[in-house]
Design a protein around this motif. Structure first.
Motif, PDB file in Angstrom:
ATOM      1  N   SER A   1     -58.892   5.289   6.716  1.00 46.07           N
ATOM      2  CA  SER A   1     -58.226   6.580   6.819  1.00 46.07           C
ATOM      3  C   SER A   1     -56.784   6.396   7.239  1.00 46.07           C
ATOM      4  O   SER A   1     -56.424   5.389   7.866  1.00 46.07           O
ATOM      5  CB  SER A   1     -58.945   7.488   7.831  1.00 46.07           C
ATOM      6  OG  SER A   1     -60.284   7.702   7.453  1.00 46.07           O
TER       7      SER A   1
ATOM      8  N   ARG B   1     -52.541   8.591   7.080  1.00 45.47           N
ATOM      9  CA  ARG B   1     -51.728   9.754   6.722  1.00 45.47           C
ATOM     10  C   ARG B   1     -50.471   9.263   6.016  1.00 45.47           C
ATOM     11  O   ARG B   1     -49.730   8.434   6.565  1.00 45.47           O
ATOM     12  CB  ARG B   1     -51.353  10.570   7.955  1.00 45.47           C
ATOM     13  CG  ARG B   1     -50.468  11.768   7.647  1.00 45.47           C
ATOM     14  CD  ARG B   1     -50.061  12.516   8.906  1.00 45.47           C
ATOM     15  NE  ARG B   1     -51.166  13.208   9.504  1.00 45.47           N
ATOM     16  CZ  ARG B   1     -51.581  14.432   9.172  1.00 45.47           C
ATOM     17  NH1 ARG B   1     -50.944  15.093   8.201  1.00 45.47           N
ATOM     18  NH2 ARG B   1     -52.601  14.998   9.778  1.00 45.47           N
TER      19      ARG B   1
ATOM     20  N   TRP C   1     -55.513  11.145   4.355  1.00 45.57           N
ATOM     21  CA  TRP C   1     -56.287  10.582   3.260  1.00 45.57           C
ATOM     22  C   TRP C   1     -57.380   9.672   3.807  1.00 45.57           C
ATOM     23  O   TRP C   1     -57.304   9.172   4.932  1.00 45.57           O
ATOM     24  CB  TRP C   1     -55.398   9.802   2.288  1.00 45.57           C
ATOM     25  CG  TRP C   1     -54.594   8.684   2.911  1.00 45.57           C
ATOM     26  CD1 TRP C   1     -53.296   8.735   3.312  1.00 45.57           C
ATOM     27  CD2 TRP C   1     -55.052   7.346   3.222  1.00 45.57           C
ATOM     28  NE1 TRP C   1     -52.903   7.526   3.846  1.00 45.57           N
ATOM     29  CE2 TRP C   1     -53.951   6.660   3.800  1.00 45.57           C
ATOM     30  CE3 TRP C   1     -56.260   6.669   3.069  1.00 45.57           C
ATOM     31  CZ2 TRP C   1     -54.034   5.321   4.217  1.00 45.57           C
ATOM     32  CZ3 TRP C   1     -56.343   5.337   3.493  1.00 45.57           C
ATOM     33  CH2 TRP C   1     -55.246   4.691   4.053  1.00 45.57           C
ATOM     34  N   HIS C   2     -58.394   9.477   2.992  1.00 41.83           N
ATOM     35  CA  HIS C   2     -59.499   8.571   3.306  1.00 41.83           C
ATOM     36  C   HIS C   2     -59.845   7.812   2.027  1.00 41.83           C
ATOM     37  O   HIS C   2     -59.903   8.404   0.946  1.00 41.83           O
ATOM     38  CB  HIS C   2     -60.732   9.331   3.787  1.00 41.83           C
ATOM     39  CG  HIS C   2     -60.436  10.367   4.826  1.00 41.83           C
ATOM     40  ND1 HIS C   2     -60.410  10.095   6.165  1.00 41.83           N
ATOM     41  CD2 HIS C   2     -60.112  11.686   4.695  1.00 41.83           C
ATOM     42  CE1 HIS C   2     -60.106  11.205   6.830  1.00 41.83           C
ATOM     43  NE2 HIS C   2     -59.920  12.184   5.950  1.00 41.83           N
TER      44      HIS C   2
ATOM     45  N   SER D   1     -58.888  16.152  -7.210  1.00 42.53           N
ATOM     46  CA  SER D   1     -57.741  16.413  -6.342  1.00 42.53           C
ATOM     47  C   SER D   1     -56.682  17.235  -7.062  1.00 42.53           C
ATOM     48  O   SER D   1     -56.572  17.230  -8.294  1.00 42.53           O
ATOM     49  CB  SER D   1     -57.126  15.105  -5.863  1.00 42.53           C
ATOM     50  OG  SER D   1     -56.454  14.454  -6.914  1.00 42.53           O
TER      51      SER D   1
ATOM     52  N   SER E   1     -59.720  10.563  -7.149  1.00 44.95           N
ATOM     53  CA  SER E   1     -59.439  11.240  -5.878  1.00 44.95           C
ATOM     54  C   SER E   1     -59.974  12.663  -5.909  1.00 44.95           C
ATOM     55  O   SER E   1     -60.054  13.295  -6.966  1.00 44.95           O
ATOM     56  CB  SER E   1     -57.934  11.231  -5.580  1.00 44.95           C
ATOM     57  OG  SER E   1     -57.219  11.953  -6.544  1.00 44.95           O
TER      58      SER E   1
ATOM     59  N   THR F   1     -60.159  16.490  -3.357  1.00 46.70           N
ATOM     60  CA  THR F   1     -59.585  17.242  -2.247  1.00 46.70           C
ATOM     61  C   THR F   1     -60.711  17.973  -1.544  1.00 46.70           C
ATOM     62  O   THR F   1     -61.383  18.828  -2.150  1.00 46.70           O
ATOM     63  CB  THR F   1     -58.536  18.255  -2.741  1.00 46.70           C
ATOM     64  OG1 THR F   1     -57.467  17.552  -3.389  1.00 46.70           O
ATOM     65  CG2 THR F   1     -57.954  19.045  -1.568  1.00 46.70           C
TER      66      THR F   1
ATOM     67  N   ASP G   1     -57.990  17.433   3.081  1.00 47.33           N
ATOM     68  CA  ASP G   1     -57.839  15.970   3.068  1.00 47.33           C
ATOM     69  C   ASP G   1     -58.037  15.432   1.649  1.00 47.33           C
ATOM     70  O   ASP G   1     -58.888  15.922   0.895  1.00 47.33           O
ATOM     71  CB  ASP G   1     -58.872  15.297   3.978  1.00 47.33           C
ATOM     72  CG  ASP G   1     -58.543  15.439   5.453  1.00 47.33           C
ATOM     73  OD1 ASP G   1     -57.528  16.099   5.771  1.00 47.33           O
ATOM     74  OD2 ASP G   1     -59.297  14.891   6.280  1.00 47.33           O
ATOM     75  N   THR G   2     -57.256  14.420   1.299  1.00 46.53           N
ATOM     76  CA  THR G   2     -57.464  13.698   0.047  1.00 46.53           C
ATOM     77  C   THR G   2     -58.481  12.588   0.299  1.00 46.53           C
ATOM     78  O   THR G   2     -58.305  11.781   1.204  1.00 46.53           O
ATOM     79  CB  THR G   2     -56.147  13.087  -0.464  1.00 46.53           C
ATOM     80  OG1 THR G   2     -55.225  14.142  -0.754  1.00 46.53           O
ATOM     81  CG2 THR G   2     -56.377  12.272  -1.728  1.00 46.53           C
TER      82      THR G   2
ATOM     83  N   ILE H   1     -60.351   9.472  -1.502  1.00 41.28           N
ATOM     84  CA  ILE H   1     -60.166   8.586  -2.657  1.00 41.28           C
ATOM     85  C   ILE H   1     -61.334   7.622  -2.764  1.00 41.28           C
ATOM     86  O   ILE H   1     -61.800   7.072  -1.757  1.00 41.28           O
ATOM     87  CB  ILE H   1     -58.857   7.782  -2.502  1.00 41.28           C
ATOM     88  CG1 ILE H   1     -57.651   8.728  -2.407  1.00 41.28           C
ATOM     89  CG2 ILE H   1     -58.678   6.788  -3.648  1.00 41.28           C
ATOM     90  CD1 ILE H   1     -56.391   8.051  -1.895  1.00 41.28           C
TER      91      ILE H   1
END
Length: 466
Positions: A45, A47, A52-53, A75, A332, A334, A350-351, A353
């Protein structure tokens, strides 16, 4: 002892990347934003403009793609990149709009319909053999030739070569759009809404608009003319309807899905074939085994649909190429609501992936993950389902997966039965992903025609190497 494997892979980065470094990397090659830790960890994870993760744990991926799918739509970045070119087609649509299109299009890719299209694949493989043989002792860019070969297939199965639409011009227009507008912008990284114009997408819109106009005319012309005795893809889509609501696709919906199938339907298969040929060129033991299988089944002719089940080793090669070089190397989503994955809190917006390139090379999930070993797929049931995602999974698994795999096996078997492929020193390609994982610089191989009455060297024929 493991066989020698080709040296081509993308070294994953080991230092933290800030916003602008991440933007530069993602515009250059999306693989470059994957941290090296991703092949050893279940989740990462951070930013970069927004949270994002990256998820590499099969159980968590199953939750995203199957159990809690409504919480993880594609996403905003993916939609913003592709919607100007392919609209709200199956690849982009969500929810009820996606479900009815999927139900209407599913019969198009039934086993019977896919098998009916196999002769077109065999004919395209024959034309590829003629071009390769005509190259003589010159190296051939097999990536370019496979693009041409699979484009021949998708053009014929989509429009039956009726001249109503210049499918190659459509492909060029979409390719030009991706080159000009398909790269992530700073606005995407910052999470700005999609109504904020992205300059590249604005300036490339004219070619896309013209492409859509021509496609609309082709669809309407077919409606008036009617279908053929052996329906092509457009005939099947025109006849398709949602079995629950009886709704049929209008012209815009047909056009957007056709454009999606034209590009996705040949690009991904061309890449699978190019990487497969690259891999077997470096491993003559694998190539010899595949050739023996192909020659025993084919006896000098091109492969047909009924041959695919008799070519299990060649299918394994394609599967392993898809593992090492997945065409969609990263997807990806969202997050829409709070969730938890691998003990990590996921917040709305959060995105999330799935770096498929790293998942397929995970040291936690695969033995000797960077090695080329087709035998991994001798028993597909032994492969953990959500550790291997060349076509995605869950309800949104690629609708054309069976079409692509049949085409890959038919073309690969035909080529390997007639040529011995060897690498060209110093010409190794670099895997680069913008939207798909392409071999930058091409796949340059020497192709030696094999002796025998049915060998390409004795057939002659005009053509030019890719």
């Amino acid at each position: 002892m493991p066989r020698e494997t080709p040296p081509v892979f993308v070294p994953l980065h080991t230092e933290p990347m800030g916003l602008f470094a991440s933007l530069a990397a993602s515009r250059r090659n999306l693989i470059d934003i994957i941290p090296d830790e991703a092949v050893r960890r279940p989740i990462l994870s951070g930013r970069t403009g927004k949270r994002w993760h990256m998820v590499m744990e099969p159980g968590a991926i199953r939750r995203m793609l199957l159990e809690n799918i409504e919480n993880y739509p594609k996403s905003l970045v993916t939609k913003n990149l592709l919607r100007p070119a392919i609209g709200d087609s199956l690849f982009i649509a969500e929810g009820a709009h996606w479900r009815w299109q999927r139900r209407a299009a599913a019969p198009v890719f039934s086993h019977r319909n896919v098998m009916n299209l196999a002769p077109i694949m065999g004919e395209a493989a024959e034309r590829s053999c003629t071009r390769i043989a005509a190259a003589g002792d010159r190296a051939v860019d097999m990536a370019a030739d496979m693009v041409r070969t699979t484009f021949d297939v998708i053009s014929d199965v989509t429009f039956s070569g009726d001249g109503q639409m210049d499918a190659e011009a459509v492909h060029r227009a979409i390719d030009d759009y991706i080159e000009a507008a398909g790269r992530i912008s700073l606005f995407d990284m910052l999470g700005l809404p999609d109504w904020v114009p992205r300059p590249g997408r604005v300036f490339s819109g004219k070619a896309v608009a013209e492409m859509k106009r021509v496609a609309d005319e082709a669809v309407e012309a077919r409606r008036l003319r009617g279908g053929r005795d052996v329906p092509d893809l457009l005939d099947l889509l025109l006849a398709g309807e949602d079995p629950e609501t009886k709704r049929q696709m209008n012209t815009a919906e047909l056009r957007d899905n056709l454009l999606t199938f034209i590009v996705a339907g040949h690009e991904t298969t061309a890449l699978t074939l190019a990487w497969s040929l690259y891999l077997v060129a470096y491993d003559q033991e694998v190539q010899d085994k595949a050739r023996s299988e192909a020659q025993a089944v084919l006896g000098g002719r091109a492969a047909a649909g009924e041959d695919v089940a008799k070519l299990p080793y060649i299918r394994m090669i394609a599967d392993e190429a898809l593992r090492l070089y997945p065409p969609a190397a990263m997807i990806s989503r969202t997050a829409q609501a709070r969730d938890e994955l691998c003990g990590c809190e996921i917040l709305p917006g959060d995105t999330v992936i799935i770096p498929i390139y790293a998942l397929h090379r995970s040291e936690r999930l695969w033995e000797a993950p960077n090695m080329f070993r087709p035998e991994r797929f001798a028993d597909r049931k032994a492969v953990e389902r959500y550790a291997y995602l060349p076509f995605g999974d869950g309800p949104r698994i690629c609708i054309g997966a069976s079409f692509a795999l049949q085409e890959a096996v038919i073309i690969l078997a035909t080529l390997l039965s007639r040529f011995r492929f060897t690498p060209v020193p110093g010409k190794d390609p670099k895997p680069v992903q913008i939207l798909t994982l392409r071999p930058e610089g091409g796949v340059w191989l020497m192709a030696e025609p094999l002796a025998g009455p049915d060998s390409p060297s004795r057939k002659g024929g005009a053509g030019m190497a890719g």
